[in-house]
Design an enzyme around this catalytic site. Sequence first.
Site, mmCIF file in Angstrom:
data_model
loop_
_atom_site.group_PDB
_atom_site.id
_atom_site.type_symbol
_atom_site.label_atom_id
_atom_site.label_comp_id
_atom_site.label_asym_id
_atom_site.label_seq_id
_atom_site.Cartn_x
_atom_site.Cartn_y
_atom_site.Cartn_z
ATOM 1 N N ASN A 287 0.856 -1.265 -0.032
ATOM 2 C CA ASN A 287 0.126 0.362 -0.119
ATOM 3 C C ASN A 287 1.351 1.200 0.135
ATOM 4 O O ASN A 287 1.784 1.419 0.986
ATOM 5 C CB ASN A 287 -0.889 -0.148 1.666
ATOM 6 C CG ASN A 287 -1.849 1.280 1.271
ATOM 7 O OD1 ASN A 287 -2.378 1.959 0.359
ATOM 8 N ND2 ASN A 287 -2.359 1.350 2.341
ATOM 9 N N LYS B 191 0.270 4.189 0.032
ATOM 10 C CA LYS B 191 -0.624 5.152 0.521
ATOM 11 C C LYS B 191 -0.335 6.503 -0.029
ATOM 12 O O LYS B 191 -0.991 6.382 -1.895
ATOM 13 C CB LYS B 191 -0.407 5.668 2.147
ATOM 14 C CG LYS B 191 0.204 4.408 2.464
ATOM 15 C CD LYS B 191 0.624 4.544 4.104
ATOM 16 C CE LYS B 191 1.189 3.760 5.166
ATOM 17 N NZ LYS B 191 0.493 3.327 6.283
ATOM 18 N N HIS C 224 -9.491 1.018 4.443
ATOM 19 C CA HIS C 224 -8.425 1.699 5.371
ATOM 20 C C HIS C 224 -8.665 2.324 6.049
ATOM 21 O O HIS C 224 -9.547 3.501 6.470
ATOM 22 C CB HIS C 224 -7.054 1.877 4.203
ATOM 23 C CG HIS C 224 -5.703 2.035 5.519
ATOM 24 N ND1 HIS C 224 -5.695 2.492 5.710
ATOM 25 C CD2 HIS C 224 -4.806 1.413 4.378
ATOM 26 C CE1 HIS C 224 -4.257 2.155 6.043
ATOM 27 N NE2 HIS C 224 -3.574 1.380 5.576
ATOM 28 N N GLU D 192 -6.328 4.456 7.997
ATOM 29 C CA GLU D 192 -6.974 5.597 7.556
ATOM 30 C C GLU D 192 -7.558 6.767 6.732
ATOM 31 O O GLU D 192 -7.980 7.621 7.070
ATOM 32 C CB GLU D 192 -5.306 5.915 7.113
ATOM 33 C CG GLU D 192 -4.173 5.519 7.774
ATOM 34 C CD GLU D 192 -2.707 4.875 6.835
ATOM 35 O OE1 GLU D 192 -2.968 5.261 5.869
ATOM 36 O OE2 GLU D 192 -1.783 4.691 7.076
ATOM 37 N N GLU E 41 -6.456 -5.499 10.405
ATOM 38 C CA GLU E 41 -5.079 -3.914 10.481
ATOM 39 C C GLU E 41 -5.226 -3.473 11.729
ATOM 40 O O GLU E 41 -6.172 -2.119 12.188
ATOM 41 C CB GLU E 41 -4.937 -3.553 9.704
ATOM 42 C CG GLU E 41 -4.485 -4.084 8.225
ATOM 43 C CD GLU E 41 -3.979 -2.644 7.169
ATOM 44 O OE1 GLU E 41 -2.697 -3.264 6.635
ATOM 45 O OE2 GLU E 41 -4.806 -1.670 6.788
ATOM 46 N N GLY F 140 1.988 2.131 11.096
ATOM 47 C CA GLY F 140 2.774 3.315 10.637
ATOM 48 C C GLY F 140 3.234 3.233 12.147
ATOM 49 O O GLY F 140 4.168 4.421 12.311
ATOM 50 N N SER G 256 3.483 -2.320 9.809
ATOM 51 C CA SER G 256 4.400 -2.069 10.677
ATOM 52 C C SER G 256 5.151 -3.994 10.117
ATOM 53 O O SER G 256 6.262 -4.300 10.543
ATOM 54 C CB SER G 256 4.838 -2.249 11.892
ATOM 55 O OG SER G 256 4.319 -0.793 12.166
HETATM 56 C C1 PEP Z 1 -1.467 0.086 5.665
HETATM 57 O O1 PEP Z 1 -0.961 1.180 4.881
HETATM 58 O O2 PEP Z 1 -2.452 -1.224 5.664
HETATM 59 C C2 PEP Z 1 -0.098 -0.860 6.520
HETATM 60 C C3 PEP Z 1 -0.247 -1.349 7.507
HETATM 61 O O3 PEP Z 1 0.770 0.263 6.986
HETATM 62 P P1 PEP Z 1 2.219 -0.298 7.911
HETATM 63 O O4 PEP Z 1 2.752 -1.142 7.164
HETATM 64 O O5 PEP Z 1 3.107 1.126 7.686
HETATM 65 O O6 PEP Z 1 1.870 0.337 9.205
#
Ligand code: PEP
Length: 251
Positions: A9, A11, A95, A97, A167, A173, A212
């Site tokens: 992803n 982003k 998501h 975010e 998630e 992040g 992460s």
């Molecule tokens: C994501 O954007 O879905 C995500 C899991 O981000 P990160 O791996 O940076 O935590």
Amino acid sequence: MRRPYVCGNWKLWGTRAEALEYCETLLGLLEGERAVDVGLCVPFTALDTVVGALEGQDVRVAAQNMYSEDSGAFTGEVSAPMLLELGVDSVVLGHSERREHFGETDAALRAKVPKALKAGLAPILCVGETEDERESGDTERKLRQQVGEALSDVPSERLSELTLAYEPIWAIGTGKTATPEQAQEAMAFVRALVGDRSRDAAEQVRVLYGGSVKPENAAEIMAQPDVDGALVGGASLDPEGFAQIVAAAGS
Ligand code: PEP
């Protein structure tokens, strides 16, 4: 057996020029025959560049959001037919975010998920709890609410076509990763929620872990029985690291 799936992803990253360079580098790093599905979740403006760069390469291209109507007075939104026209095959929905910064709700997802499926886009539905919810023992309630509402208008016979991404928000992040045991427990629960609607679908649906994921922790998390792959944010921006995570999923 469910085929592992690793999806990067991006982003809010990736001009068309950056996207093209990324794809060229990544293709040089991925091995020809793969036992893993690979995908990239790309900003709208770079989707056609990425679809073109990856043509014939067996890498899926996903948008990061979509609206539930095809057209109308919804300024700033992008619809399923617009994505399909570009050759996009999947879409990330819900998501955290988008939920946190842009007001995405479970009610909106209830319309978006079946819409994507009906239009011919494979949805990747993201769910997960905050740190406070985990600490107050509310993880299962939150997952039940999110999965239940988003899937409520999906016909049972189509549930197996979904990908779910667990998630935990506290791990996105932040550099904090769920332990393999925490991921397994939550993801078995997510699968069981699908199983409440269809046992066959629960066996087939892929559940990815996100939060992460890095080359160093990917193999351990993905070794859990209910973890079918990973949704990788920050670490996917480095094509080498992303290719290592793909390799870990296939090992
Ligand atoms: C994501 O954007 O879905 C995500 C899991 O981000 P990160 O791996 O940076 O935590």
